[in-house]
Design an enzyme around this catalytic site. Structure first.
Site, short mmCIF file in Angstrom:
data_model
loop_
_atom_site.label_atom_id
_atom_site.label_comp_id
_atom_site.label_asym_id
_atom_site.label_seq_id
_atom_site.Cartn_x
_atom_site.Cartn_y
_atom_site.Cartn_z
CB CYS A 54 -0.92 -0.08 1.22
SG CYS A 54 -1.53 1.48 1.86
CB CYS A 90 0.59 1.76 4.13
SG CYS A 90 -1.14 1.29 4.09
#
Ligand SMILES: [Zn+2]
Length: 144
Positions: A69, A72
């Site tokens: 991600c 993230c």
């Protein structure tokens, strides 16, 4: 008798009784002698997460993330630095949802990153999406 908090060691997972008045004095674990809080997020598996939620008397700020991600990854250094600012009031915890799929499913984590705050064993709020450092800190403190 002074009031104490149950605080979980970042290194060995032991539960320490720390006087409330000493929370900010960089307390050391009675078992492993390392700092109980080290200014960094604690990476936990499902069992460790359950232990923190059920036993820790600190408010928990949890980052549900995954290695694939992009947002993230961008938020990781922000979250890490926030730990230094939010301890000892909070403990910052990271859950890798790719590894801990059972936990993420049980908690119905639907997008990542998701940030959540746990207090007294209960989730009190969750917020999907990455945050900048000042937003993260003020959001956390507003739910402390
Ligand atoms: Zn320890």
């Amino acid at each position: 008798m002074s009031e104490t908090n149950h605080v979980i060691c970042a290194s060995c997972g032991s539960i320490n009784n720390v006087p409330v008045s000493r929370m900010g004095d960089n307390p050391v674990c009675g078992k492993c002698k390392k700092p109980i809080m080290n200014g960094h997020p604690v990476e936990l598996n499902e069992a460790g997460f359950n232990r923190f939620v059920s036993k820790s008397q600190q408010t928990l700020l949890v980052d549900f993330w995954a290695p694939w991600c992009g947002p993230c990854k961008m938020m990781a250094p922000v979250f890490s630095q926030a730990a230094g600012q939010l301890e000892p009031q909070f403990r910052l915890i990271k859950i890798n949802t790719e590894v801990e799929q059972n936990l993420a499913g049980r908690l119905r984590i639907q997008s990542i990153p998701t940030l959540a705050i746990y207090k007294n064993g209960k989730e009190i709020i969750r917020q999907p999406g990455a945050m900048g450092q000042s937003d993260l800190i003020s959001w956390a403190r507003s739910h402390a």
